[in-house]
Design an enzyme around this catalytic site. Structure first.
Site, PDB file in Angstrom:
ATOM      1  N   GLY A   1       0.426  -1.379  -2.191  1.00 46.15           N
ATOM      2  CA  GLY A   1      -0.959  -1.821  -2.053  1.00 46.15           C
ATOM      3  C   GLY A   1      -1.830  -0.682  -1.569  1.00 46.15           C
TER       4      GLY A   1
ATOM      5  N   GLN B   1      -9.051   3.836   1.766  1.00 47.85           N
ATOM      6  CA  GLN B   1      -7.947   4.779   2.000  1.00 47.85           C
ATOM      7  C   GLN B   1      -8.062   6.036   1.146  1.00 47.85           C
ATOM      8  OE1 GLN B   1      -4.854   1.398   1.648  1.00 47.85           O
ATOM      9  NE2 GLN B   1      -3.861   2.877   2.984  1.00 47.85           N
TER      10      GLN B   1
ATOM     11  N   CYS C   1       2.224   1.562   5.976  1.00 45.71           N
ATOM     12  CA  CYS C   1       0.897   1.775   5.381  1.00 45.71           C
ATOM     13  C   CYS C   1       0.798   3.225   4.937  1.00 45.71           C
ATOM     14  CB  CYS C   1      -0.173   1.474   6.426  1.00 45.71           C
ATOM     15  SG  CYS C   1      -1.844   1.741   5.839  1.00 45.71           S
ATOM     16  N   LEU C   2       0.239   3.448   3.754  1.00 42.83           N
ATOM     17  CA  LEU C   2       0.124   4.822   3.254  1.00 42.83           C
ATOM     18  C   LEU C   2      -0.791   5.668   4.140  1.00 42.83           C
ATOM     19  CD1 LEU C   2      -0.057   4.116  -0.592  1.00 42.83           C
ATOM     20  CD2 LEU C   2       1.889   5.006   0.719  1.00 42.83           C
TER      21      LEU C   2
ATOM     22  N   HIS D   1      -3.012  -7.527   4.601  1.00 42.19           N
ATOM     23  CA  HIS D   1      -2.941  -6.144   5.093  1.00 42.19           C
ATOM     24  C   HIS D   1      -4.066  -5.315   4.451  1.00 42.19           C
ATOM     25  CE1 HIS D   1      -0.614  -2.294   6.068  1.00 42.19           C
ATOM     26  NE2 HIS D   1      -1.543  -1.885   5.210  1.00 42.19           N
ATOM     27  N   GLU D   2      -4.215  -5.449   3.124  1.00 44.46           N
ATOM     28  CA  GLU D   2      -5.244  -4.672   2.407  1.00 44.46           C
ATOM     29  C   GLU D   2      -6.646  -5.137   2.788  1.00 44.46           C
ATOM     30  OE1 GLU D   2      -4.228  -2.068   1.142  1.00 44.46           O
ATOM     31  OE2 GLU D   2      -2.132  -2.647   1.056  1.00 44.46           O
TER      32      GLU D   2
ATOM     33  N   HIS E   1      -7.952  -3.532   5.824  1.00 44.11           N
ATOM     34  CA  HIS E   1      -8.502  -2.187   5.595  1.00 44.11           C
ATOM     35  C   HIS E   1     -10.005  -2.260   5.324  1.00 44.11           C
ATOM     36  CE1 HIS E   1      -5.104   0.543   5.660  1.00 44.11           C
ATOM     37  NE2 HIS E   1      -4.413  -0.216   4.844  1.00 44.11           N
TER      38      HIS E   1
HETATM   39 NI    NI Z   1      -2.330  -0.026   4.506  1.00 47.24          NI
END
Ligand code: NI
Length: 173
Positions: free
Chosen positions: A46, A51, A93-94, A135-136, A139
């Site tokens: 995701g 991001q 998370c990236l 989660h997304e 962000h």
């Molecule tokens: Ni994330």
């Protein structure tokens, strides 16, 4: 499609609240294509636009870890209903590389959103997809999963990431 740079914690940009998309046009579709490419390359399941440095309410998700890709695109997602039942997943998370923690979230969520073509859609998600969407969507509000941890744990992770970043910057010429 091009791979964009993923911002990592601590980066104040990740704390911004993203703006609604007024129209799903070719610029937004190009953004979604790039985000998907970036996410696959990372690899991750995701990614939110913030991001890659774009403060717009756009998310891409693909939970299929197989050859056949099944990308999902969410523009201006809104949660209508969340379940009372909670499920726990170990999240990463990236933008928080190498860090994982168990996070509790409602195990189902019902959302509305615009798809890749700007069509209004509804989705009842459960399990991993429900967790991933939440989660997304965090962000988009400038929230990272480490914000749910104790202050002590969170500070430890942020300090570690800051140190890693300094080392990386030192060797970039
Ligand atoms: Ni994330």
């Amino acid at each position: 499609m091009k791979i964009r740079k993923i911002l990592t914690e601590p980066d104040p940009f990740l704390r911004q609240v993203s703006h609604e998309v007024t129209k799903v046009d070719d610029t937004i579709r190009e953004l979604m294509d790039d985000m998907l490419e970036t996410m696959y390359a990372a690899p991750g399941i995701g990614l939110a636009a913030i991001q890659v440095g774009v403060p717009k309410r756009v998310i891409v998700i693909d939970l299929s870890r197989e050859e056949k890709k099944t990308p999902l695109y969410f523009v201006n997602p809104k949660i209508i209903i969340k379940s009372k039942n909670i499920s726990t997943y170990e999240e990463g998370c990236l933008s928080v590389p190498g860090q994982f923690a168990e996070i509790d979230r409602p195990d189902q969520c019902h959302i509305t959103y615009l798809d890749y073509n700007g069509q209004k859609k509804e989705l009842k998600a459960e399990g991993l997809l429900a967790t991933c969407i939440q989660h997304e969507m965090d962000h988009l509000e400038g929230i990272l999963f480490i914000d749910y941890l104790s202050k002590l744990k969170k500070n430890f992770i942020v300090k570690k990431l800051s140190k890693q970043k300094k080392v990386l910057e030192r060797i970039v010429v």
